[in-house]
Design an enzyme around this catalytic site. Structure first.
Site, short mmCIF file in Angstrom:
data_model
loop_
_atom_site.label_atom_id
_atom_site.label_comp_id
_atom_site.label_asym_id
_atom_site.label_seq_id
_atom_site.Cartn_x
_atom_site.Cartn_y
_atom_site.Cartn_z
N LYS A 1 28.90 35.21 33.14
CA LYS A 1 29.88 34.18 33.53
C LYS A 1 30.52 33.58 32.28
O LYS A 1 31.72 33.38 32.22
CB LYS A 1 29.21 33.05 34.34
CG LYS A 1 28.72 33.38 35.72
CD LYS A 1 29.78 33.66 36.75
CE LYS A 1 30.11 35.10 36.81
NZ LYS A 1 29.70 35.91 37.90
N ASN B 1 48.79 50.12 45.16
CA ASN B 1 47.52 49.72 44.54
C ASN B 1 46.66 50.97 44.47
O ASN B 1 46.38 51.59 45.50
CB ASN B 1 46.84 48.65 45.41
CG ASN B 1 45.40 48.41 45.02
OD1 ASN B 1 45.03 48.56 43.87
ND2 ASN B 1 44.59 48.04 46.00
N GLY B 2 46.28 51.37 43.25
CA GLY B 2 45.47 52.58 43.10
C GLY B 2 45.98 53.37 41.91
O GLY B 2 46.67 52.83 41.04
N CYS C 1 45.23 45.13 41.71
CA CYS C 1 46.59 44.94 42.21
C CYS C 1 46.51 44.44 43.65
O CYS C 1 45.72 44.93 44.46
CB CYS C 1 47.44 46.20 42.19
SG CYS C 1 47.71 46.85 40.54
N ARG D 1 43.40 39.75 42.39
CA ARG D 1 43.30 41.20 42.24
C ARG D 1 44.02 41.70 40.98
O ARG D 1 43.89 42.86 40.60
CB ARG D 1 43.89 41.90 43.46
CG ARG D 1 43.25 41.48 44.77
CD ARG D 1 43.87 42.23 45.91
NE ARG D 1 43.57 43.63 45.85
CZ ARG D 1 42.48 44.20 46.33
NH1 ARG D 1 41.58 43.45 46.93
NH2 ARG D 1 42.28 45.49 46.22
N TRP E 1 47.63 44.59 38.06
CA TRP E 1 46.61 44.72 37.04
C TRP E 1 46.92 46.06 36.38
O TRP E 1 46.74 47.11 36.98
CB TRP E 1 45.22 44.74 37.67
CG TRP E 1 44.09 44.68 36.68
CD1 TRP E 1 43.53 43.56 36.14
CD2 TRP E 1 43.37 45.79 36.13
NE1 TRP E 1 42.53 43.91 35.29
CE2 TRP E 1 42.41 45.25 35.26
CE3 TRP E 1 43.45 47.17 36.28
CZ2 TRP E 1 41.53 46.06 34.55
CZ3 TRP E 1 42.57 47.98 35.57
CH2 TRP E 1 41.61 47.41 34.72
N LYS F 1 39.33 41.09 40.41
CA LYS F 1 38.16 40.90 41.26
C LYS F 1 37.72 42.18 41.95
O LYS F 1 36.56 42.41 42.17
CB LYS F 1 38.44 39.82 42.31
CG LYS F 1 37.21 39.45 43.08
CD LYS F 1 37.29 38.07 43.61
CE LYS F 1 35.95 37.64 44.16
NZ LYS F 1 34.97 37.38 43.09
N HIS G 1 12.90 41.27 18.40
CA HIS G 1 13.01 42.66 17.91
C HIS G 1 14.46 42.99 17.55
O HIS G 1 14.95 44.06 17.88
CB HIS G 1 12.49 43.64 18.97
CG HIS G 1 11.04 43.47 19.27
ND1 HIS G 1 10.04 43.91 18.42
CD2 HIS G 1 10.41 42.88 20.31
CE1 HIS G 1 8.86 43.60 18.94
NE2 HIS G 1 9.06 42.97 20.09
#
Ligand code: F6R
Length: 608
Positions: A484, A102-103, A2, A29, A76, A603, A503
Site C-alpha cells: 500500500k 480495452n485489451g 482501460c 481502470r 491505461w 485496478k 541477513h
C-alpha cells in the site's frame, strides 16, 4: 485496464455529461488519457486528450457533445505513450467509424501493414486503430453491412478485447464484441449502456446483462441482440438485478474512495458473514478430498491467499501452496484431476489469474474461487464460487476486498477444520464467535488509529524508503502494508520476515530509518522484540502495530497503532492491516498524491 462505456438515448440531444459521468466511475481502470465520440447531424464528433478526466474537462465544452449514441474511453497505455493521438476513440480514414477498445490486439502489426498497403492512413501508435480501418476495408471491399464488417474484423483479430463501435452509417446503434476483457450491458427505460464494469451506469440502472467471450452485441435504444460468434446463433439472455446500490459508487462525503472503502470494512465484513453461501461447504469438501491444493492470485489478493495456505496446512495438514498467478508455469506440471486450484480475485478479470486457471482446468483441476465481482471471467471458469460481497471497490489500491478475501479464507479454513476433525465442536464454535466479532474489532481499530495514522504520516511522508517486518501469519500483513505504501505514496517499502532481516536488509538501516513492525500477542511476540532491538541499535525509528495494553512493546517503539483485545490472535491478519492502510493513505495525501489513482497502475490488470 482501460475503461470503456457506450450510451444510447432516446433522441439526438446532449450526451456529454452522461458519458463523462459514466467514465468517471471507470477511471480506476486507467487514467492517462480520455476520449469521447458521438454521432450528431450525421457526423462523428471526437473529443479526446492526454490527462485525467478532470484535466481534460477543463479544455472541453461538454454541452457541445450531442448525439443519440456516444462512446467513451479512459486509457491505461500499452501501445504508444499517453498522448492526444493515442487516446481513444480511433477512427477510419473517412471518419465514419469510431472504435474504443480495452485489451490488446496481438496481431495488430501484421494487420496494420496490410492496411497501410491498401492506402489507409494511421494517426496513432495504438493497436486499436487497426479496428476502424479494418471495418472500413471490409465495408469497401466486400460491400457488406456495418454489422458484418465488424464481425469480420473481430474474426481477423487475435488477442483480448472489449470493443464498442459507433458509426455515422447507423447512428442509432452501438456494436460491441468481447473476448477476455469485461463487458456488461445496462438497461434503463430511457437509456441503454455498455461498459467495462457496472459502476459506470449504476446511478441509472441495476438491470444488467453480462456478456461472455466470443459474443457480439448490437444495442439499440430499447433492445439488445447477442450473437454467439462461434455458432452464429442468436442468444437470449435476460437481465438480472444487481444488489449494488447507486450510492456505493459515490464517495459519500469522503475525500477519496480509498478512505471511504477503508471505513466501509466493518460493513463489508459483516455483509460477508451475514450472507449464507451454500458453496462454502462444497468448497471445503473438495479441498479436503483433493490430493494437491494451490491458491492462485496476484498482488494484494495473493497476500490474502497466504492466510488460506496457512489454514489449509494447519487444519487439513495437507501440502498446499499460494502461487503468484503470473508464476503459474512453475507448478503447471503438478496439475492433474486430483488438484484443486483456489483463485482469489477482486475483479475476477486479472489476466494472469484467468490464464492460469484456464490451463489448470484443461489439465483436469477443479477450480474453487473467491471473487468479488459476480459473473466475472474467473467465476465463469470456476466449479464453485465464494463471493466476497464487498461491493464495488473504486480506489485502485485494494483495501476492503483484501480483508474480505482474508475473511473468506477463514471461512473456508474453519469448515475444513470441522470436516478434518482438527477442530472439535467447542473449538469450532469458539472460532465462529470470534469470526463474527471481526467487523466490530475492525471498526474499533479504525476509530483508535485514524488520527494516529495521519500524525505519523507527517513524518513518514518525508522518507524515501522503509521496512515492514513481521513473523509468521502476519508477514502477509507486513507485505500488504508495504505494498500500500509503495503503490500510493511512492515510498519504496519492503516487507521482510523479521527474523530474516538481519541477513541482508539491515544494511540499509541508518538514523531515523522507518521500520514498521506487526506485533500481535502470539508465539512470535518474544522473538520480534529482539528484531526491534537490532533495528533500533542501527538508528531505526520503530513503529509497531500492537495489541492494546502491550506496555513492553509500547516502550520499545516511537509510535504505536493499537488493536483492541478480545478476539483470537489467529484472526489478527484482518485488523492488523487496517492501520497500515490508513498510514499509506495519509502518507500519500501528505505527499500530495491522489490515493485513488496512483501513477502507472490500473485496478483491473487485463494484460499478461
Ligand atoms: C493492490 C491491488 C492489486 C490487486 C491485483 C489483483 O492494491 O489492488 O495488487 O490486488 O492486481 O487484482 P484482483 O484481485 O482483481 O485479481
Amino acid at each position: 485496464m482501460c475503461g470503456i462505456v457506450g450510451i444510447i438515448q432516446q433522441t439526438e440531444s446532449k450526451i456529454g455529461n452522461e458519458i463523462i459521468e459514466a467514465l468517471t466511475k471507470l477511471e480506476y481502470r486507467g487514467y492517462d488519457s480520455v476520449g469521447v465520440a458521438s454521432v450528431a447531424n450525421g457526423e462523428l464528433i471526437i473529443v479526446k486528450d492526454e490527462g485525467k478526466i478532470a484535466e481534460v474537462l477543463e479544455k472541453i465544452d461538454l454541452d457541445s457533445i450531442k448525439g443519440r449514441v456516444a462512446i467513451g474511453h479512459t486509457r491505461w497505455a500499452t501501445h504508444g505513450p499517453p498522448s492526444k493521438e493515442n487516446a481513444h476513440p480511433h477512427v477510419d480514414c473517412k471518419k465514419q467509424i469510431s472504435v474504443i477498445h480495452n485489451g490488446i490486439i496481438e496481431n495488430f502489426q501484421q494487420l496494420k501493414n496490410e492496411l497501410l498497403e491498401q492506402g489507409h492512413v494511421f494517426q496513432s501508435e495504438t493497436d486499436t486503430e487497426v479496428l476502424p480501418h479494418l471495418i472500413e476495408q471490409f465495408l469497401e471491399e466486400e460491400k457488406v453491412s456495418l454489422e458484418e464488417a465488424i464481425i469480420k474484423t473481430v474474426e481477423r483479430i487475435e488477442g483480448t478485447y472489449g470493443i464498442c463501435v459507433i458509426s455515422t452509417l447507423e447512428p442509432d446503434k452501438i456494436f460491441c464484441a468481447k473476448k477476455d476483457s469485461p463487458l456488461v450491458i445496462g438497461i434503463n427505460d430511457n437509456r441503454m449502456f455498455c461498459a467495462s464494469d457496472i459502476p459506470a451506469f449504476l446511478s441509472y440502472t441495476q438491470e444488467v446483462v453480462l456478456l461472455h467471450d466470443d459474443e457480439f452485441v448490437t444495442i439499440s435504444k430499447d433492445n439488445y441482440e447477442i450473437i454467439d460468434l462461434k455458432t452464429g446463433e442468436t442468444i437470449t439472455r435476460k437481465p438480472y438485478t444487481v444488489s449494488w446500490k447507486p450510492e456505493m459508487a459515490q464517495k459519500a462525503g469522503f475525500p477519496h474512495f480509498m478512505l471511504k472503502e477503508i471505513h466501509e470494512q466493518p460493513n463489508t465484513l459483516a455483509d460477508y458473514i451475514r450472507i449464507e453461501q451454500p458453496s462454502i461447504l462444497k468448497i471445503a469438501e473438495k479441498i479436503y478430498e483433493a490430493e494437491k491444493v494451490f491458491l492462485l492470485a496476484a498482488g494484494t489478493a495473493h497476500y490474502s491467499t497466504l492466510t488460506g495456505q496457512n489454514l489449509i496446512r494447519r487444519f487439513v495438514k495437507k501440502p498446499c501452496s499460494s502461487v503468484i498467478a503470473s508464476e503459474y508455469e512453475l507448478i503447471k506440471n503438478l496439475i492433474d484431476e486430483k488438484t484443486v486450484i483456489v483463485p482469489v480475485s477482486q475483479s475476477g478479470e486479472t489476466m494472469d489469474t484467468i490464464m492460469a486457471i484456464k490451463n489448470a482446468r484443461e489439465l483436469g483441476a477443479t477450480i474453487l474461487s473467491a471473487v468479488n465481482i459476480v459473473g466475472s471471467t474467473v467465476t465463469r471458469h470456476s466449479d464453485e464460487v465464494l463471493y466476497l460481497y464487498a461491493g464495488p471497490e473504486i480506489g485502485v489500491a485494494a483495501t476492503k476486498t483484501y480483508t474480505a478475501q482474508t475473511l473468506a479464507m477463514w471461512d473456508i479454513g474453519l469448515e475444513l477444520g470441522k470436516i478434518s476433525g482438527e477442530l472439535d465442536n467447542d473449538e469450532y464454535e469458539m472460532y465462529r464467535t470470534n469470526f463474527k466479532n471481526i467487523p466490530s474489532i475492525v471498526k474499533q481499530t479504525i476509530v483508535h488509529n485514524e488520527a494516529r495514522a495521519n500524525h505519523i504520516a507527517s513524518w513518514f511522508a518525508k522518507k524515501n524508503s522503509s521496512f515492514y517486518l513481521a513473523r509468521s501469519l502476519n508477514l502477509q500483513t507486513a507485505r500488504e502494508g508495504a505494498l500500500k505504501m509503495k503503490e500510493i505514496a511512492y515510498i519504496h517499502s519492503e516487507a521482510y520476515p523479521a527474523g530474516e532481516s538481519k541477513h541482508g536488509p539491515i544494511a540499509l538501516v541508518e538514523e531515523d530509518y522507518p521500520v514498521v513492525f506487526v506485533t500481535p500477542q502470539d508465539q512470535t511476540r518474544k522473538l520480534i522484540v529482539g528484531n526491534i532491538m537490532e533495528m533500533k541499535a542501527r538508528g531505526a525509528t520503530a513503529i509497531a502495530v500492537l495489541e492494546e495494553g502491550d506496555k513492553e512493546m509500547e516502550e520499545l517503539v516511537k509510535w504505536k497503532f493499537e488493536i483492541p483485545k478480545g478476539y483470537s490472535e489467529m484472526f489478527s491478519t484482518i485488523p492488523y492491516v487496517v492501520p497500515l492502510q490508513l498510514l499509506a493513505y495519509y502518507t500519500a495525501v501528505r505527499r500530495g498524491y491522489s490515493p485513488d489513482q496512483p501513477r502507472n497502475l490500473s485496478k483491473s490488470v487485463t494484460v499478461l
